[in-house]
Design an enzyme around this catalytic site. Structure first.
Site: not given
Ligand SMILES: NC(=O)c1ccc[n+]([C@@H]2O[C@H](COP(=O)([O-])OP(=O)(O)OC[C@H]3O[C@@H](n4cnc5c(N)ncnc54)[C@H](O)[C@@H]3O)[C@@H](O)[C@H]2O)c1
Ligand SMILES: O=C(O)[C@H]1O[C@H](OP(=O)(O)OP(=O)(O)OC[C@H]2O[C@@H](n3ccc(=O)[nH]c3=O)[C@H](O)[C@@H]2O)[C@H](O)[C@@H](O)[C@H]1O
Length: 307
Positions: A105
């Site tokens: 990822y």
């Molecule tokens: N949630 C987090 O902690 C986090 C942290 C760092 C980065 N991000 C990034 O932020 C963005 C939003 O994340 P989120 O947590 O809301 O995830 P999410 O999965 O809720 O939203 C992502 C959306 O993208 C859509 N999608 C995926 N592949 C696609 C494709 N090929 N065409 C069209 N749509 C597609 C999915 O259906 C989904 O609705 C993502 O780019 C993710 O990588 C999220």
């Molecule tokens: O900032 C990001 O770039 C990413 O943020 C998020 O990843 P993470 O920070 O890994 O969040 P998340 O899975 O909620 O785990 C949270 C914590 O729980 C711990 N963790 C997890 C699972 C478990 O069973 N036990 C546990 O301790 C685990 O080790 C971690 O320390 C987004 O999902 C990802 O899409 C990406 O964008």
């Protein structure tokens, strides 16, 4: 024709070039906020191709259409804190190394940053990558730990809380959704126009990367304690060594660049943000929690309606 305050929704795949081209024919986009991606660190070990398809091929598809558009839009897109990978300097700064990803990822998000550089360099597209740090809140992702911990605690199921192989607590710079949304709007408001036209660059264009975190990391064990208190239920907690699954031991954002350029200043601590999440969760899934009892006692209605 769209009226004021109306939203036009098209459900499609980023890899559908014909659909994207049609959209660009209909709307002369000035700005794009590109959030679509295959998210999740650990799922990348189960389905690696979905990351390549959405985060690399899909992103390139969008950039290909955008670079040929007239006008070219400015694009703000979601990168990730995971690009810092094995970096151990804290807090993470945009100047630190991001060439040692710990998960596929992270590698695809880092690839996105390099691909953005290319399209900016050749075609003059204005591009801003936002490195979000573990975003949480109402309407969040059920595959994220805070979300499934909530479900499992309420259902009396056991949860695994990771610690490092050296026995240290794993920590995250958990960032509340409303703070991240303000950061996205700030980045859009300060995005300069792209400088190309019809696929040709006229002059150098803006290229930016920003951390959007909370600047205040919290151990996962503490996240669980906060949830226990908000839910009014003890977790069946197993502290286990972090599997080699793409996770990193800690994240911590330095957000001074985002503050300098668009006033980004996160204001939600984890306990307040999780309270809002549990309030939403209680209403959406119709479950009893301590927060629900408190707000009902105060005459408030839980958010979210029913599932
Ligand atoms: N949630 C987090 O902690 C986090 C942290 C760092 C980065 N991000 C990034 O932020 C963005 C939003 O994340 P989120 O947590 O809301 O995830 P999410 O999965 O809720 O939203 C992502 C959306 O993208 C859509 N999608 C995926 N592949 C696609 C494709 N090929 N065409 C069209 N749509 C597609 C999915 O259906 C989904 O609705 C993502 O780019 C993710 O990588 C999220
Ligand atoms: O900032 C990001 O770039 C990413 O943020 C998020 O990843 P993470 O920070 O890994 O969040 P998340 O899975 O909620 O785990 C949270 C914590 O729980 C711990 N963790 C997890 C699972 C478990 O069973 N036990 C546990 O301790 C685990 O080790 C971690 O320390 C987004 O999902 C990802 O899409 C990406 O964008």
């Amino acid at each position: 024709m769209l009226l004021k305050n109306q939203v036009f929704i098209v459900d499609g795949d980023l890899n559908d070039a014909v659909l994207l081209a049609k959209l660009f024919d209909v709307v002369p986009f000035s700005h794009i906020l590109h959030l679509a991606a295959q998210a999740g660190v650990r799922y990348a070990m189960q389905n690696p191709q979905s990351y390549v398809s959405s985060n690399i091929a899909g992103f390139i598809n969008l950039l290909e259409i955008a670079k040929s558009a007239n006008p070219q839009p400015a694009i703000v897109w979601a990168s990730s804190s995971s690009v810092y990978g094995l970096n151990d300097k804290v807090p993470f700064s945009e100047l630190h190394r991001t060439d040692r990803p710990a998960s596929l990822y992270a590698a695809t998000k880092k690839a996105g940053e390099e691909i953005a550089h290319t399209y900016n360099h050749i075609y003059g597209l204005s591009l801003t990558g936002l490195r979000f740090f573990t975003v949480y809140g109402p309407w969040g992702r059920p595959d994220m730990a805070y979300f499934f911990f909530t479900k499992d605690i309420l259902q009396g199921k056991s949860i695994d809380v990771y610690q490092t192989q050296e026995g240290k607590q794993v920590a995250r710079d958990f960032t509340y959704i409303d703070d991240v949304v303000k950061g996205c709007v700030g980045a859009l408001d300060t995005a300069e126009k792209s400088t190309g036209s019809g696929g040709k660059k006229k002059k150098p264009a803006q290229l930016r990367v920003y951390n959007l975190g909370n600047t205040s990391p919290v151990p996962v064990g503490q996240l669980v304690s906060i949830l226990e208190s908000l839910l009014g239920k003890k977790a069946k907690k197993h502290v286990v060594g972090m599997p080699r699954n793409g996770d990193v031991p800690f994240t911590h954002a330095n957000v001074s660049l985002a503050y300098r350029d668009f006033g980004y200043k996160p204001s939600t601590d984890l306990a307040s943000g999780l309270r809002k999440f549990v309030k939403w969760y209680s209403g959406y899934y119709g479950v009893e929690t301590r927060v629900k009892k408190e707000i009902q006692g105060a005459g408030e209605v839980p958010e979210g309606g029913s599932a």
